[in-house]
Design a protein around this motif. Structure first.
Motif, PDB file in Angstrom:
ATOM      1  N   ALA A 102       0.867  -1.319  -0.016  1.00  0.00           N
ATOM      2  CA  ALA A 102       0.001   0.181   0.056  1.00  0.00           C
ATOM      3  C   ALA A 102       0.803   1.255   0.035  1.00  0.00           C
ATOM      4  O   ALA A 102       0.390   2.254  -0.759  1.00  0.00           O
ATOM      5  CB  ALA A 102      -0.839  -0.181   1.089  1.00  0.00           C
ATOM      6  N   GLU A 103       1.912   1.200   0.898  1.00  0.00           N
ATOM      7  CA  GLU A 103       2.908   2.280   0.599  1.00  0.00           C
ATOM      8  C   GLU A 103       3.583   2.563  -0.583  1.00  0.00           C
ATOM      9  O   GLU A 103       3.636   3.631  -0.996  1.00  0.00           O
ATOM     10  CB  GLU A 103       3.960   2.236   1.847  1.00  0.00           C
ATOM     11  N   VAL A 104       3.936   1.562  -1.049  1.00  0.00           N
ATOM     12  CA  VAL A 104       4.566   1.526  -2.559  1.00  0.00           C
ATOM     13  C   VAL A 104       3.517   2.080  -3.509  1.00  0.00           C
ATOM     14  O   VAL A 104       4.006   3.009  -4.451  1.00  0.00           O
ATOM     15  CB  VAL A 104       5.268   0.313  -3.188  1.00  0.00           C
ATOM     16  N   LEU A 105       2.425   1.776  -3.464  1.00  0.00           N
ATOM     17  CA  LEU A 105       1.359   2.244  -4.323  1.00  0.00           C
ATOM     18  C   LEU A 105       0.953   3.783  -4.086  1.00  0.00           C
ATOM     19  O   LEU A 105       0.946   4.405  -5.079  1.00  0.00           O
ATOM     20  CB  LEU A 105       0.098   1.363  -4.314  1.00  0.00           C
ATOM     21  N   ALA A 106       0.906   4.053  -2.782  1.00  0.00           N
ATOM     22  CA  ALA A 106       0.664   5.395  -2.401  1.00  0.00           C
ATOM     23  C   ALA A 106       2.112   6.258  -3.061  1.00  0.00           C
ATOM     24  O   ALA A 106       1.707   7.545  -3.755  1.00  0.00           O
ATOM     25  CB  ALA A 106       0.784   5.640  -0.959  1.00  0.00           C
ATOM     26  N   ARG A 107       3.208   5.878  -2.905  1.00  0.00           N
ATOM     27  CA  ARG A 107       4.231   6.613  -3.518  1.00  0.00           C
ATOM     28  C   ARG A 107       4.263   6.566  -5.134  1.00  0.00           C
ATOM     29  O   ARG A 107       4.597   7.623  -5.676  1.00  0.00           O
ATOM     30  CB  ARG A 107       5.702   6.091  -3.143  1.00  0.00           C
ATOM     31  N   THR A 108       3.695   5.510  -5.790  1.00  0.00           N
ATOM     32  CA  THR A 108       3.580   5.755  -7.179  1.00  0.00           C
ATOM     33  C   THR A 108       2.465   6.581  -7.655  1.00  0.00           C
ATOM     34  O   THR A 108       2.527   7.414  -8.446  1.00  0.00           O
ATOM     35  CB  THR A 108       3.249   4.482  -7.947  1.00  0.00           C
ATOM     36  N   GLU A 109       1.356   6.772  -6.701  1.00  0.00           N
ATOM     37  CA  GLU A 109       0.279   7.589  -7.147  1.00  0.00           C
ATOM     38  C   GLU A 109       0.755   8.966  -6.798  1.00  0.00           C
ATOM     39  O   GLU A 109       0.532   9.852  -7.522  1.00  0.00           O
ATOM     40  CB  GLU A 109      -0.995   7.421  -6.121  1.00  0.00           C
ATOM     41  N   LEU A 110       1.643   9.451  -5.968  1.00  0.00           N
ATOM     42  CA  LEU A 110       2.243  10.662  -5.362  1.00  0.00           C
ATOM     43  C   LEU A 110       3.127  11.043  -6.568  1.00  0.00           C
ATOM     44  O   LEU A 110       3.190  12.174  -7.143  1.00  0.00           O
ATOM     45  CB  LEU A 110       2.830  10.624  -4.143  1.00  0.00           C
ATOM     46  N   ALA A 111       3.802  10.195  -7.077  1.00  0.00           N
ATOM     47  CA  ALA A 111       4.959  10.560  -8.282  1.00  0.00           C
ATOM     48  C   ALA A 111       4.127  10.653  -9.282  1.00  0.00           C
ATOM     49  O   ALA A 111       4.314  11.575 -10.325  1.00  0.00           O
ATOM     50  CB  ALA A 111       5.867   9.286  -8.290  1.00  0.00           C
TER      51      ALA A 111
END
Length: 186
Positions: A102-111
């Motif tokens: 979930a954190e990695v997905l959040a970081r991809t969404e932010l990017a």
């Protein structure tokens, strides 16, 4: 660190300790990524994946996928990172693994400029990390949510999250740098 990890790798191979060999390969991959040696990082990660697949350890295989996604993000390969993160999220069975995905997905969404989705995924990750008593990662994920809210100009929500972090950090052992929360709050 590289010398020690390579020595450990030789020992684990000699002992046929596959799980530890894979874990060491994954750690070597992270070390290579930290040094911007991305090709070597992916080589180590691939070897770790192969071992986890052979010994049928899908949970740790998914951790490798999440770690590879983070490396791709460092290289600004957002779409590839998101695809790997989604694969990892679909395969993780443990709360810690689900939190990382979930954190990695959040970081991809932010990017990718998808701030609302990034904030939601980051809050989800934080909740899962906190359920595992991983306070450092939980606070980092909340900070990520605050950053996403800030970027979408939802300053009230960003402030609420940051003030919550500032209130809670002193009561939990964590390596989270509270100065980051104060900086974004400012």
């Amino acid at each position: 660190a590289e010398l020690m990890l390579r020595s450990a790798l030789k020992l684990f191979r000699a002992l046929s300790a596959d799980r530890y060999e894979a874990e060491t390969l994954g750690t070597l991959g992270l070390l290579m990524a930290a040094q911007d040696r991305f090709s070597e990082a992916f080589d180590y990660m691939l070897r770790a994946e192969e071992i986890y697949s052979r010994i049928k350890d899908s949970e740790n295989g998914c951790f490798i996928l999440s770690q590879k996604a983070m490396i791709l993000l460092r290289q600004n390969k957002i779409k590839e990172a998101a695809a790997l993160a989604r694969r990892a999220a679909a395969g993780h069975q443990t709360p810690g693994g689900q939190a990382l995905a979930a954190e990695v997905l959040a970081r991809t969404e932010l990017a990718g400029g998808k701030w609302r989705s990034a904030a939601q995924k980051a809050v989800d990750a934080a909740g899962k990390y906190f359920s595992e008593h991983n306070f450092a990662a939980g606070f980092e994920s909340l900070y990520l949510a605050a950053e996403a809210n800030f970027r979408q100009r939802d300053f009230n929500e960003a402030e609420t999250i940051l003030r919550g972090i500032i209130r809670k950090v002193p009561y939990h052992q964590s390596c989270f740098h509270i100065a980051d929360a104060y900086t974004l709050l400012g």
